[in-house]
Design a protein around this motif. Structure first.
Motif: not given
Length: 382
Positions: A28-33, A167-170, A254-255, A335-341
Motif C-alpha cells: 500500500t505504499d504506491v502514493r503520488l510520485p 479514493a479512500r472509501l468509507r 492520502g487526502e 486492512v491497516r491502510y483502512y485503520g481496521q484491526p
C-alpha cells in the motif's frame, strides 16, 4: 484426503506466486510520485458528473471549490438530468472566495453512451481548449485543499498524462469494514499498480473517482467518445491513454475520500455486481474461470486447514494453513491502510465468497437483460 492435499498444495503454490511475482499488488505504499512546483502552473478544470447526488454534494463540492491552486482553475458540475435537485443544491454551494463554479445540464443521452461519460464529454467541451488539465472526479469524492495542485505537480514533474488516485472509501458500518478493504485489495490484485505504472506494461488502470488527465493526451486517445459505452470507464480511459502513447499512474490516496455511505449489504452488493460481469467481457467461460479461481485461491485454504485438522491429515492442514497465512499476510497492509484491526484478515475468505456470489449475480442480471443497472439506467449491452 489425497485429492484435497493436491488441491491445497496447488492453492499454496498460487499464493506463493501472487505474493512474490504479481507486481507486489498487496503493498500500500504506491502514493503520488515525487513532485515539485512547476515553473508555470497550467490551467486546470475540475469536471464533476452528478446524477441524483444532492445528499453528498454539501460535503464534497465545497472541498473542490476550496482548492488552493496557484494557477487558473474552475469547477464544472454536470447535472445529469437528476430528479433530486442536484443542480440547485450545487448552485447554492457557490462561494465568493472559492473557485468559479459552472452548473450545467447535458443534452438528452444518445444511444451508445453511458450517462456518466456523456456528462463528462459535455463538461470537457465546456472546459474549452485553454484547459491543459482536466480533473475528472465523482460527486461523492472529497478532496484535501492541495489535491489539485499535487496532482498537477506530479503530472508535470514526471511527464505523466494521467494521474489517478484510488479514493479512500468509507469504513464506518460493519458491512463497509468487511467489504471495502477487500474491494480495493481485489482491484489491486487484478490491476497491480506497479505494473500499471510501468510505461511498457500492457496493464493499465485508473480510479474513476479521481483522475487528472492532460487534455492533449485525452484528445490523442480519441476523447471521451473513444470509451463512450464503457461501464468500467476508469480502466477504459487508462487503456485508451496508454495505448495512444501516454504515460499513466495509479496509486492510493492520502487526502481523497469518498463520502458516500454504504450502510447496507445491498448497496455494496449493487456497487460490485453492476460491473463485475462487464469486467469479464460478458464471457461465460471467463465467469466459470473466475468462480473456480476464487474458490481455489480464497476458499480452499480455510477448508483444507479445517478438514485436515478434523480428519487428522497434517499435510493437508499445513498446506491449507500456509496458503491461508500468505493470504492473510498480503491482506494485512490494506486492512491497516483502512485503520481496521489486524484480526480482520481472517475474514477474507468469507468476504471473497460474497464477491463470488456478487459476480455470479452480475452475470444473472445481464442474462435477464438488466445489464449494468445504475441510478435508473440499464446498459444491457455495455
Amino acid at each position: 484426503m489425497t485429492v484435497l492435499l493436491w488441491i491445497a498444495a496447488f492453492s499454496l503454490l498460487v499464493w506463493l506466486w501472487l505474493a512474490c511475482c504479481h507486481g507486489l499488488f498487496w503493498r500500500t505504499d504506491v502514493r503520488l510520485p515525487p513532485r515539485r512546483p512547476p515553473v508555470r502552473w497550467p490551467q486546470a478544470v475540475i469536471v464533476v458528473p452528478a446524477r441524483d447526488e444532492a445528499s453528498v454534494l454539501p460535503v464534497s463540492l465545497p472541498t473542490l471549490l476550496a482548492q488552493k491552486y496557484p494557477g487558473r482553475a474552475r469547477v464544472i458540475l454536470v447535472d445529469d438530468h437528476s430528479s433530486d435537485g442536484t443542480g440547485a443544491v450545487a448552485a447554492e454551494l457557490r462561494t465568493m472566495d472559492g473557485l468559479e463554479l459552472t452548473v450545467t445540464t447535458p443534452p438528452p443521452l444518445p444511444p451508445g453512451w453511458t450517462g456518466k461519460l456523456w456528462a463528462l464529454r459535455h463538461g470537457v467541451e465546456l472546459a474549452g481548449p485553454d484547459a491543459e488539465y482536466l480533473l475528472l472526479t465523482d460527486a461523492d469524492i472529497a478532496h484535501g485543499p492541495d489535491s489539485l495542485a499535487e496532482l498537477v505537480a506530479a503530472a508535470e514533474g514526471n511527464g505523466l498524462d494521467l494521474v489517478s488516485q484510488m479514493a479512500r472509501l468509507r469504513v464506518e458500518t460493519g458491512w463497509e469494514r468487511l467489504i471495502v478493504p477487500a474491494f480495493v485489495y481485489f482491484f489491486a490484485q487484478l490491476y497491480p499498480f506497479r505494473r500499471s505504472n510501468r510505461p511498457g506494461s500492457r496493464t493499465a488502470a485508473a480510479a474513476g473517482g479521481c483522475s487528472l488527465v492532460r487534455r492533449e493526451a485525452l484528445e490523442r486517445a480519441g476523447g471521451v467518445a473513444a470509451i463512450r459505452g464503457a461501464v468500467i470507464d476508469d480502466v477504459s480511459l487508462a487503456r485508451a491513454v496508454k495505448s495512444s502513447g501516454g504515460r499513466t499512474w495509479l496509486g492510493l490516496a492520502g487526502e481523497v475520500d469518498s463520502v458516500r455511505p454504504y450502510r447496507r449489504l445491498e448497496q455494496l452488493w449493487r456497487m460490485v455486481s453492476r460491473s463485475a460481469y462487464a469486467q469479464l467481457r460478458h464471457s461465460p467461460v471467463l465467469l466459470l474461470g473466475t468462480v473456480l479461481g476464487l474458490a481455489l485461491v480464497y476458499l480452499v485454504p480455510p477448508v483444507a486447514t479445517v478438514a485436515g485438522l478434523v480428519a487428522g491429515a497434517p499435510l493437508v492442514a499445513v498446506a491449507g494453513g500456509a496458503a491461508w497465512a500468505l493470504m492473510a499476510g498480503t491482506y494485512l497492509p490494506m486492512v491497516r491502510y483502512y485503520g481496521q484491526p489486524a484480526a480482520a484478515v481472517v475474514l477474507l475468505p468469507f468476504t471473497a465468497s460474497l464477491y463470488l456470489l456478487m459476480t455470479v449475480d452480475s452475470a444473472v442480471q445481464h442474462w435477464r437483460g438488466r445489464g449494468a443497472a445504475w441510478k435508473g439506467r440499464t446498459y444491457s449491452r455495455a
